[in-house]
Every structure is written in structure tokens, then in C-alpha cells.
Design an enzyme around this catalytic site. Structure first.
Site, PDB file in Angstrom:
ATOM      1  N   HIS A  74       0.824  -1.222   0.000  1.00 30.67           N
ATOM      2  CA  HIS A  74       0.000   0.000   0.000  1.00 30.67           C
ATOM      3  C   HIS A  74       0.853   1.264   0.000  1.00 30.67           C
ATOM      4  CE1 HIS A  74       0.653   1.028   4.303  1.00 30.67           C
ATOM      5  NE2 HIS A  74       0.666  -0.286   4.512  1.00 30.67           N
ATOM      6  N   CYS A 112       2.670  -4.888   7.026  1.00 34.47           N
ATOM      7  CA  CYS A 112       2.410  -4.710   5.595  1.00 34.47           C
ATOM      8  C   CYS A 112       3.592  -4.011   4.921  1.00 34.47           C
ATOM      9  CB  CYS A 112       1.127  -3.906   5.382  1.00 34.47           C
ATOM     10  SG  CYS A 112      -0.370  -4.851   5.744  1.00 34.47           S
TER      11      CYS A 112
END
Length: 526
Positions: free
Chosen positions: A427, A446
Site C-alpha cells: 500500500h 504490511c
């Protein structure tokens, strides 16, 4: 009587050959081959079972060994009338040379296998059947050690969750009947990076054999060195880089010139730091890592390469992330078409080593806050400030908390999903300054991408309905928009602390999660 008749026949043949002329020797040699009895040992399931009763440490190879002998009509594989066939001696030499593969040669019954090949077989006390079986087990031991490495249970214990290569013994055992070497690089049995690291291992061992490089003594008051500075440290740096091949000539000058600065910058770029126009204490610390430690790092990463299926790199399109390098690559048709810096998980919230299939890109995403963060950060914040949710652009959503789309969203303006049980994805992020650091382990697990817009454009370039202009609009729409990829893209998140790049340069990276030490310990204890 038959045995004695055969022996008498052999004696007569050799007597005739020795008395004839040179021309007759050639003809009679054919007779000798015809008269010599062919060795036929019966190695059936009963003898195989007895062998493993005597040598239980090899029992894991039992089923493969039985299959192999059955394929050869339950007769010997490695012996003929003269003793061990040439291919058997080649196998033993390869086993003894396992150190060239970064491995230790510790066959469980080394005291039994060595006399078969050494001292002209004088000390071998095994029967012919057991001799053949012992060599066959050496073959499977060698193949497993070289091609498979540690078993899957061990690699999982080391938190390696990428799909493991399946060792095809059927293909390997074919080489026995073809009498061809089982370590033939041309057959591409290994992940290509393995062979590159093996070459690097040879280079670094040669450096070690010649004495390695000296420690650079900079003194406690050292700050940095810039172009034009003169100090004895410069001469030490020059010698250090010459030994490792980072500088072609050693002028032995103590003056920092442009040649040295260029060499140091090149060294920095291959050791995980951003090249600068000065030589810092950090750079010298990296140069002072002993060659013996570099060798251990190479060996550890060769082992990781054994776990990877070589078919992986043959995929038409895939994304790879190397955690210690803090880099993401998009590879298409064997070529790197996109590179981006990334931020990975902190030591306490490590990014998992695994793979998935990317199927969606989400523009202007919500961020669904993990329960752990709600408990540790959001609820304490709400207790202190009743406007906490609004100020953080958060809202309740069916008993959970999510952050609204926008430029300050923790996921930024776009996320890339590949469903997995670890809840990890790629992301964007509003915290752009983190990408400027050399060490980039700051996330909750992440992977944050420095160039998310460009990545989206690259992944959607073959979809005419998603132009760069439309992607920009969707990223800033303030409304979540899911896009399904026409073709899923494999994503591989790996962990390599050294890597030979496509230019042939060896790169070392910081062991950000301290994973090398435990692997090296296993390799050196084996």
C-alpha cells in the site's frame, strides 16, 4: 565347478593375449570381454530391509532406494567386475567436495563409505551387496543435501513460508543409468541465484585464503573523510577496497581522490547504504566486517536458494519483495520492468516470508484498523480525547473502526491485495520521509510502497480502461474503488541478506530480523 571353470577360462585368455602380437591383442581383447562373467548381485527387498536394520540413520531413503533397485531389476547399480564403476567414484568426489557448495560432508556412516573409495578398497569390510546399497544411500544423501537443503519443517521453524521446491528423485536417479553427473548446472535443477552465490563463495574463499582484508583503524575522534583530505585511514581504505576488488589499483596514496570516492560510493551501493560524497564511520564499519562473516552470509543465502523452485523465476509476470533490501521489483518476461523502495515490518511486527496471488487494486481505500491497534492505541486515545476519532478521520463500522479515504489515510491513496491468512498487502503511505532512510523497517507488517501510483500504472498498463489519468482521478476521488486484475499476479516476499544482481555485482544487506545466525548455526552443526 562353474566358478573354477570361469577362472580357468580367464587365465587362459590372459595367457593367450600376453603371447600374441600387438595386432592379435586387439582381437583377443574382445574375447576377454565375452568370457569375463558379468557381475549380477541380487539386491531384493529382504536385503534392503536388512541393510536399514543395520544402518537405521539412513532409513528415510528406504522407499526411494527400493524403487530405484526395482527399476534396475533388483541388481547392483555401482559395481562391476573391476569394482566401483567410474560414476560411483565421481559421486564420492562430489560428496567430498560439498564444501564448495557451502555444505559440510557428514554422511551418517562416513566410516563405512570412505574405505570403499579410499586405500584401494583394502579396508572395506562390507559385503558387495551392502557396498552397493551404501553408495546408493550416499547418492540420495548427496542429492538431498545439495538440491533440497533442510526439510520443510526446519525452514518453517525459521519462518520461511514461501512454497518449497519439491525434489524430483525420479529425474535425479535417471542420471545413474545415464552415468552423468548429478550436479550439472546446465540442467537448471536450482534457482539461478544459487549458482551466482556459489561463484561468489569461491571468490571470497580465495580472498580468505590469501589473508582476507585488514581491519581499518580510524581512531575514536574520527568523523568523516571528504575529497582532498589526507590521512593514514585513506591508505587503509584504499588497500581494503583493493583486496575485495572494489578498486582496481592500489596507489597507496593517503590523499582522498575522486577514484577512491567513486570506489567507496560503489561499495556503499552494494552494502545497503545510500552513496554519499564522504566516507563515514558507518561505511568503515561495513568495510571492517571480516571476510569470514561475509562467507557465512553467502552460505546461508545459498541454503535459502535450495528451498526455491527454479520454475518460479520462469513466470511471465510476478512481483518480488526482498525484505532486507527494502526493495520491490516487477519482473515481466524475465526482465525487471519496475523497481520501488519499500518500508517493511518492524522487528516486533515482522513482514512474513510468503507468497500470494494479487487479484485486486483498491483506489482511495478505507483502512480497517486491526483489533490490536484499536486496543493499544485507539481506545486509550478515545479515553483521553472524546474527539479522537474525528481528528484521526476514523469512524465506527459495525463494531470495528476504519479510517476514511483521503491523503492522510494510513494506507495512502491505493492498496494492492493478494488474499492471505497473514493479512499482509502492499500500500501507499502518507509517511513519505521514511523512504529516504537506509534502514526501512517501520510498519506493522504490511509493505509500504514508495511509488504506488507508478506501480498501479505498471500493473494496469495492458488494461486500456485504466489510463494514468483515470488512475490519478481514482486515487484522489475520496471514494473507495475496487479494481479486479484481468490476470492474477504472483507476489513473492522473500528474505535474502546477500544477492547477486543482474549486473553480476554481489550485494550485502543488513539482517534486519536477525535470521541469518540461526540458519548458519544449523549449517555449521550439520
Amino acid at each position: 565347478m562353474k566358478i573354477w571353470s570361469a577362472i580357468a577360462a580367464i587365465v587362459i585368455v590372459f595367457t593367450v593375449v600376453s603371447c600374441n602380437s600387438k595386432g592379435e591383442k586387439k582381437e583377443n581383447s574382445k574375447v576377454a570381454k565375452e568370457v569375463l562373467p558379468e557381475l549380477k548381485l541380487s539386491i531384493d527387498s529382504i536385503k534392503i530391509a536388512d541393510f536399514y536394520t543395520a544402518y537405521p540413520k539412513l532409513a528415510k531413503f528406504k522407499n526411494d532406494v527400493k524403487t530405484l533397485y526395482k527399476k534396475n531389476n533388483n541388481t547392483q547399480l555401482w559395481l562391476d567386475n573391476k569394482g566401483v564403476v567410474e560414476f560411483g567414484n565421481t559421486l564420492f568426489n562430489q560428496y567430498k567436495g560439498l564444501d564448495q557448495e557451502g555444505l559440510k560432508a557428514n554422511f551418517p556412516y562416513n566410516e563405512k563409505i570412505s574405505p570403499i573409495f579410499e586405500n584401494n578398497n583394502a579396508e572395506n569390510k562390507l559385503s558387495k551387496e551392502s557396498t552397493d546399497l551404501m553408495i546408493t544411500n550416499l547418492y540420495f544423501y548427496y542429492a538431498e543435501k545439495l538440491y533440497a537443503g533442510f526439510d520443510e519443517k526446519t525452514s518453517i521453524s525459521l519462518e520461511w513460508l514461501l512454497p518449497r521446491k519439491k525434489l524430483n528423485y525420479q529425474v535425479l536417479t535417471d542420471s545413474i543409468f545415464k552415468k552423468s553427473t548429478i550436479s550439472d548446472d546446465k540442467k537448471s535443477k536450482m534457482f539461478s541465484q544459487y549458482y551466482k552465490l556459489r561463484d561468489a563463495l569461491r571468490t571470497y574463499r580465495a580472498i580468505e585464503k590469501n589473508g582476507g582484508w585488514k581491519n581499518i583503524e580510524k581512531g575514536e575522534d574520527f568523523k568523516s573523510i571528504k575529497l582532498g583530505d589526507s590521512t593514514a585511514v585513506v591508505g587503509q581504505i584504499r588497500e581494503r577496497l583493493f583486496v575485495s576488488g572494489d578498486i582496481k589499483e592500489n596507489s597507496k596514496s593517503n590523499i582522498c581522490d575522486s577514484t577512491l570516492i567513486t570506489a567507496v560510493k560503489n561499495f556503499e551501493s552494494h552494502h545497503g547504504t545510500t552513496p554519499k560524497n564522504i566516507i563515514s564511520a558507518e561505511h568503515i564499519a561495513e568495510m571492517n566486517v571480516p571476510v569470514s562473516e561475509r562467507i557465512k552470509t553467502i552460505i546461508a543465502n545459498m541454503e535459502r536458494c535450495r528451498w526455491i523452485d527454479p520454475e518460479l523465476e520462469k513466470g511471465k509476470e510476478f512481483i518480488e519483495v526482498n525484505i532486507p533490501e527494502f526493495k520491490l521489483y516487477v519482473v515481466r518476461n524475465g526482465e525487471i520492468v519496475f523497481i520501488s523502495n519499500v518500508v517493511v515490518g518492524k522487528a516486533m511486527t515482522k513482514t512474513v516470508i510468503f507468497s500470494g496471488m494479487m487479484n485486486n487494486i483498491v483506489f482511495s481505500p478505507y483502512w480497517n484498523v486491526p483489533p490490536s491497534i484499536i486496543k493499544k492505541e485507539i481506545k486509550p486515545g478515545m479515553a483521553k480525547n472524546k474527539n479522537y476519532l474525528a481528528q484521526k478521520n476514523l469512524e465506527w463500522n459495525n463494531g470495528a473502526v476504519r479510517q476514511l479515504p483521503g491523503k492522510n489515510n494510513s494506507l495512502g491513496l491505493v492498496k494492492f491485495l493478494f488474499p492471505n491468512s497473514n493479512n499482509i498487502y502492499l500500500h501507499d503511505t502518507p509517511a513519505k520521509s521514511l523512504f529516504e532512510r537506509d534502514s526501512r523497517a517501520f510498519s506493522h507488517g504490511c509493505v509500504r510502497v514508495a511509488k504506488p501510483r507508478e506501480l498501479a500504472i505498471e500493473l494496469l498498463k495492458n488494461d486500456p480502461s485504466w489510463t494514468p489519468q483515470k488512475i490519478d482521478k481514482a486515487m484522489h476521488a475520496g471514494k473507495e474503488n475496487w479494481v479486479s486484475l484481468k490476470k492474477k499476479i504472483p507476489v513473492y516476499i522473500g528474505y535474502f541478506t546477500c544477492w547477486v544482481d543482474r549486473k553480476g555485482d554481489l550485494n550485502f544487506y543488513k539482517d534486519v530480523y536477525q535470521r541469518d545466525e540461526s540458519l548458519i548455526k544449523l549449517l555449521t552443526e550439520e
